[in-house]
Motif scaffolding. Sequence first.
Motif, mmCIF file in Angstrom:
data_model
loop_
_atom_site.group_PDB
_atom_site.id
_atom_site.type_symbol
_atom_site.label_atom_id
_atom_site.label_comp_id
_atom_site.label_asym_id
_atom_site.label_seq_id
_atom_site.Cartn_x
_atom_site.Cartn_y
_atom_site.Cartn_z
ATOM 1 N N LEU B 98 0.854 -1.187 0.000
ATOM 2 C CA LEU B 98 0.000 0.000 0.000
ATOM 3 C C LEU B 98 0.890 1.237 0.000
ATOM 4 O O LEU B 98 1.528 1.555 1.005
ATOM 5 C CB LEU B 98 -0.919 -0.005 1.227
ATOM 6 N N CYS B 99 0.927 1.938 -1.141
ATOM 7 C CA CYS B 99 1.761 3.148 -1.276
ATOM 8 C C CYS B 99 0.961 4.434 -1.099
ATOM 9 O O CYS B 99 1.538 5.510 -0.992
ATOM 10 C CB CYS B 99 2.451 3.161 -2.642
ATOM 11 N N SER B 100 -0.356 4.331 -1.082
ATOM 12 C CA SER B 100 -1.202 5.513 -0.883
ATOM 13 C C SER B 100 -0.951 6.111 0.492
ATOM 14 O O SER B 100 -0.548 5.408 1.418
ATOM 15 C CB SER B 100 -2.678 5.122 -0.976
ATOM 16 N N THR B 101 -1.201 7.415 0.605
ATOM 17 C CA THR B 101 -1.147 8.067 1.908
ATOM 18 C C THR B 101 -2.496 7.902 2.589
ATOM 19 O O THR B 101 -3.511 8.386 2.084
ATOM 20 C CB THR B 101 -0.824 9.560 1.745
ATOM 21 N N THR B 102 -2.505 7.199 3.713
ATOM 22 C CA THR B 102 -3.756 6.967 4.447
ATOM 23 C C THR B 102 -3.521 7.281 5.920
ATOM 24 O O THR B 102 -2.379 7.370 6.367
ATOM 25 C CB THR B 102 -4.214 5.491 4.322
ATOM 26 N N PRO B 103 -4.592 7.439 6.698
ATOM 27 C CA PRO B 103 -4.392 7.610 8.134
ATOM 28 C C PRO B 103 -3.665 6.389 8.701
ATOM 29 O O PRO B 103 -3.969 5.254 8.309
ATOM 30 C CB PRO B 103 -5.820 7.689 8.688
ATOM 31 N N PRO B 104 -2.720 6.601 9.628
ATOM 32 C CA PRO B 104 -2.008 5.456 10.199
ATOM 33 C C PRO B 104 -2.941 4.350 10.706
ATOM 34 O O PRO B 104 -2.670 3.167 10.536
ATOM 35 C CB PRO B 104 -1.202 6.092 11.335
ATOM 36 N N LYS B 105 -4.052 4.733 11.306
ATOM 37 C CA LYS B 105 -4.929 3.698 11.885
ATOM 38 C C LYS B 105 -5.599 2.852 10.803
ATOM 39 O O LYS B 105 -6.066 1.742 11.083
ATOM 40 C CB LYS B 105 -5.973 4.319 12.817
ATOM 41 N N TYR B 106 -5.653 3.362 9.571
ATOM 42 C CA TYR B 106 -6.259 2.564 8.495
ATOM 43 C C TYR B 106 -5.506 1.257 8.284
ATOM 44 O O TYR B 106 -6.102 0.231 7.948
ATOM 45 C CB TYR B 106 -6.322 3.361 7.183
ATOM 46 N N VAL B 116 -9.899 -11.416 8.497
ATOM 47 C CA VAL B 116 -11.191 -12.102 8.429
ATOM 48 C C VAL B 116 -11.330 -12.861 7.110
ATOM 49 O O VAL B 116 -11.705 -14.032 7.094
ATOM 50 C CB VAL B 116 -12.348 -11.084 8.583
ATOM 51 N N VAL B 117 -10.997 -12.199 6.004
ATOM 52 C CA VAL B 117 -11.294 -12.810 4.695
ATOM 53 C C VAL B 117 -10.103 -13.535 4.069
ATOM 54 O O VAL B 117 -10.287 -14.512 3.343
ATOM 55 C CB VAL B 117 -11.858 -11.751 3.714
ATOM 56 N N ARG B 118 -8.895 -13.069 4.291
ATOM 57 C CA ARG B 118 -7.718 -13.684 3.678
ATOM 58 C C ARG B 118 -6.514 -13.539 4.598
ATOM 59 O O ARG B 118 -5.582 -12.754 4.311
ATOM 60 C CB ARG B 118 -7.402 -13.027 2.318
ATOM 61 N N PRO B 119 -6.498 -14.283 5.707
ATOM 62 C CA PRO B 119 -5.395 -14.112 6.667
ATOM 63 C C PRO B 119 -4.028 -14.435 6.070
ATOM 64 O O PRO B 119 -3.004 -14.007 6.612
ATOM 65 C CB PRO B 119 -5.752 -15.069 7.807
ATOM 66 N N ASP B 120 -3.989 -15.187 4.969
ATOM 67 C CA ASP B 120 -2.692 -15.523 4.363
ATOM 68 C C ASP B 120 -2.053 -14.324 3.658
ATOM 69 O O ASP B 120 -0.825 -14.289 3.481
ATOM 70 C CB ASP B 120 -2.872 -16.652 3.337
ATOM 71 N N VAL B 121 -2.874 -13.370 3.246
ATOM 72 C CA VAL B 121 -2.353 -12.245 2.456
ATOM 73 C C VAL B 121 -1.451 -11.367 3.320
ATOM 74 O O VAL B 121 -1.776 -11.070 4.469
ATOM 75 C CB VAL B 121 -3.511 -11.421 1.857
ATOM 76 N N ARG B 122 -0.302 -10.971 2.743
ATOM 77 C CA ARG B 122 0.657 -10.150 3.469
ATOM 78 C C ARG B 122 0.491 -8.680 3.101
ATOM 79 O O ARG B 122 0.005 -8.367 2.006
ATOM 80 C CB ARG B 122 2.071 -10.647 3.183
ATOM 81 N N LEU B 123 0.843 -7.795 4.027
ATOM 82 C CA LEU B 123 0.588 -6.365 3.837
ATOM 83 C C LEU B 123 1.823 -5.569 4.225
ATOM 84 O O LEU B 123 2.336 -5.704 5.329
ATOM 85 C CB LEU B 123 -0.599 -5.939 4.718
ATOM 86 N N LEU B 124 2.279 -4.733 3.298
ATOM 87 C CA LEU B 124 3.347 -3.783 3.609
ATOM 88 C C LEU B 124 2.781 -2.365 3.549
ATOM 89 O O LEU B 124 2.030 -2.015 2.629
ATOM 90 C CB LEU B 124 4.505 -3.910 2.626
ATOM 91 N N ASP B 125 3.160 -1.579 4.545
ATOM 92 C CA ASP B 125 2.738 -0.176 4.694
ATOM 93 C C ASP B 125 3.868 0.671 4.111
ATOM 94 O O ASP B 125 4.898 0.854 4.748
ATOM 95 C CB ASP B 125 2.552 0.067 6.203
ATOM 96 N N CYS B 126 3.680 1.177 2.870
ATOM 97 C CA CYS B 126 4.788 1.819 2.134
ATOM 98 C C CYS B 126 4.406 3.151 1.509
ATOM 99 O O CYS B 126 4.519 3.308 0.280
ATOM 100 C CB CYS B 126 5.283 0.895 1.027
ATOM 101 N N PRO B 127 3.977 4.138 2.285
ATOM 102 C CA PRO B 127 3.707 5.431 1.660
ATOM 103 C C PRO B 127 4.980 6.047 1.094
ATOM 104 O O PRO B 127 6.094 5.691 1.512
ATOM 105 C CB PRO B 127 3.144 6.271 2.800
ATOM 106 N N VAL B 128 4.791 6.954 0.146
ATOM 107 C CA VAL B 128 5.928 7.524 -0.589
ATOM 108 C C VAL B 128 5.871 9.048 -0.522
ATOM 109 O O VAL B 128 4.865 9.631 -0.159
ATOM 110 C CB VAL B 128 5.908 7.073 -2.065
ATOM 111 N N SER B 129 6.961 9.665 -0.911
ATOM 112 C CA SER B 129 7.010 11.126 -1.012
ATOM 113 C C SER B 129 7.981 11.511 -2.116
ATOM 114 O O SER B 129 8.949 10.784 -2.373
ATOM 115 C CB SER B 129 7.478 11.731 0.319
#
Lengths: 425, 425
Positions: B98-106, B116-129
């Motif tokens: 996820l490269c979009s700028t979102t609220p940290p709590k998102y 809940v729906v896909r616990p196997d899926v991995r998530l990286l928090d990668c906003p850019v500037s």
Amino acid sequence: MVSTLPEIGFCGLGAMGGGMARHLVKSGFCVKGYDLYSPLIDRLVAAGGKAAASPADAATNVDFLILMVVNNVQADAVLFDPKRGAVPALRDNGVIILCSTTPPKYLFELRAHLDVVRPDVRLLDCPVSGGSIRAANGELSIFSAGADEDFKCSQAVLEALAGPLYRIPGGISMGSVAKMCHQHQAATNIIMASEAMGLAAVAGLNTMAVYEQICKSNGRSWMFENRGPHMLANDWLTVHSAVSIILKDNTIVTNHAKEVGFPLVLENTAEQLYITGTHAGFTKEDDAGLVRLYLPSDKKDLVGQLTKSVTTGAGDADIAVETIIDLFAGVHLASARECMSFAKHVGMDLIVLEDIINKGAGASAMFEIAVPQMISSGTLSLKSVKEAVEVRDKLELAIRKAEKLHQPVPMAAAALQQIYYDMAA
Amino acid sequence: MVSTLPEIGFCGLGAMGGGMARHLVKSGFCVKGYDLYSPLIDRLVAAGGKAAASPADAATNVDFLILMVVNNVQADAVLFDPKRGAVPALRDNGVIILCSTTPPKYLFELRAHLDVVRPDVRLLDCPVSGGSIRAANGELSIFSAGADEDFKCSQAVLEALAGPLYRIPGGISMGSVAKMCHQHQAATNIIMASEAMGLAAVAGLNTMAVYEQICKSNGRSWMFENRGPHMLANDWLTVHSAVSIILKDNTIVTNHAKEVGFPLVLENTAEQLYITGTHAGFTKEDDAGLVRLYLPSDKKDLVGQLTKSVTTGAGDADIAVETIIDLFAGVHLASARECMSFAKHVGMDLIVLEDIINKGAGASAMFEIAVPQMISSGTLSLKSVKEAVEVRDKLELAIRKAEKLHQPVPMAAAALQQIYYDMAA
């Protein structure tokens, strides 16, 4: 003797609601009260009311259900809790009178929710203003919006609680809009009381004498007259109105303005100062204690400022009571303009609002002087206010004197900038 | 030749995402892109990418799904739309970047939803500037947070997009926290560019020469260097970065601060000015055009200010290029302090943040000068900054000169008040 007046369920018996409920009892109504904190129920019973065991119990066999809870989250819990909620217990065509201060849009959400589960239930949008003493005396300002027939059948109850009972046109949510616009003035004027008294104290003026002179001047406001004595008593722990309350109400104003894309520089500056107070640990204390934000760290009260002159301050800043008056007048003028422009943007009747504020806790001398000129010009610009240039120039000078002491006056600084914007436009 | 690099799905091909996706193609990756606006997909195809017919299609048979949509609402739609959403289409153990700028709590909300729906899926928090040019050149600052193994397997992709690739400790949400802290500086510095150039123009200075001198002075900032030329070209309609974007990012900062009860007076003042710009109709135009808020109504551009001196302004205000430098330096100093105090409050590593800002779009000369002193003192107070008193006194004088022209400088006025607070504490 059996009362022939309607029976009332009452949820939320705190500083405001408790006084309102007891006043209804004193006025002859049969009142069944509920609060999460049971000693508050006991107090109502001691005054002649009845105890309700739950919101549902409070709503059973009554003609009106009044809510005076803290916010819309509590209102939802009281009304819709699956086990204890009031709504299922209401009579056919029962009337909910919502007196809590909530975001204007909550009224639409609440109506939509009722339309799903109990479309027969009627809803009046009736936020109040005036503080706990006027609540207990049945002298609140009440801003009532909703269908005419719902208002008429509730009128006896509302009149028992009200000093001025305003009928706000436009249907539900507009009562909350009126309260929100009034709250704009309350929020800027409360923190301004601290900012100005902080400067007076730091300059070494006799703060008690300053208070008395301000109350007779064009710098006066209802909030300053009301908060000043708490400040001078250095009594922050006797809570008449907590920092958390004005912050909550302020946030309703700033959030609504953001939703409609309207700038409120002064109101947001005030909000940041309330958050500064929260951050300093003052959340649950009286908002008069915010004056401590403006005092040096070795001197967190106003005591000892009672013997000096009001005409000669410390150092070379030449601060006198006139400086403090000028600071107040400048901020109140800029704030009056911001309030009325916002009110126009959100569709509030300006003449009704002027009357509400002049008679309410948002009143100030400058509002009273400037707003008639702003309204009659049709533009709401300060250019239509004949005193504006003089007030602006005196505000500049007052800020410069505070600068010499390196004393923060953030509301005054923001107000001056907004006056420049408005008068250049 | 068949690429041996991982295959990438890419959702959101706008000013930032389009350049990133095309750069990945140029770097040898197989990229399948989707956007609601189909000409943007065509542009990717023309550059050698593939077209996806939906977010689900973009997510099918790829190793990584990169999101560069506008906000968290769009991210939810891309990921979870019941018919076209990407998540069900992802491979086992697929990685969302996820490269979009979102609220940290998102990030926490998104992880919970995935669990809940896909616990196997991995998530990286990668906003850019870094803006659209650096995006297209693979030179973005990337703030990467998440599990080490997820980072390692994504590193080749991230390095292709990044100039400086930061690894932010603390797990998901801390990448967004880093971006948020950086954005604090970006937001105050963008509007300050308009405020200062507005004053230069109204004072009758040669704005082109002022620009050049500021860029060599302690008043300089990355944002001013970047926005200045757009301002001097009076070209608001060629949109490099719209007012709506900085307002959106700014709101993430102010909302987060309110949630954690931390005061951000300067950031909120900036936000009100962006809302003032929105209210004036500038929402979709370039943010450099906000300089018009500071120009008289009969003169809404900077043209014609190119031939005069930089040392003698109009009227008796005695405004010269040094005044403009002092205004910038004062605001940047106060803003640096506010930013670092907030960063500490939200648990951001201050040394990492200092490096991010110095190398990023939030950079300024005063940040670079003051922050090492603030950090090494341990207090973050301006009292630890040896230049602070001089900067404060020069800011006072600059504001006074603006006052003589009745020219609004709201950021400068707010900054001075915050300096007083900080240095008195």
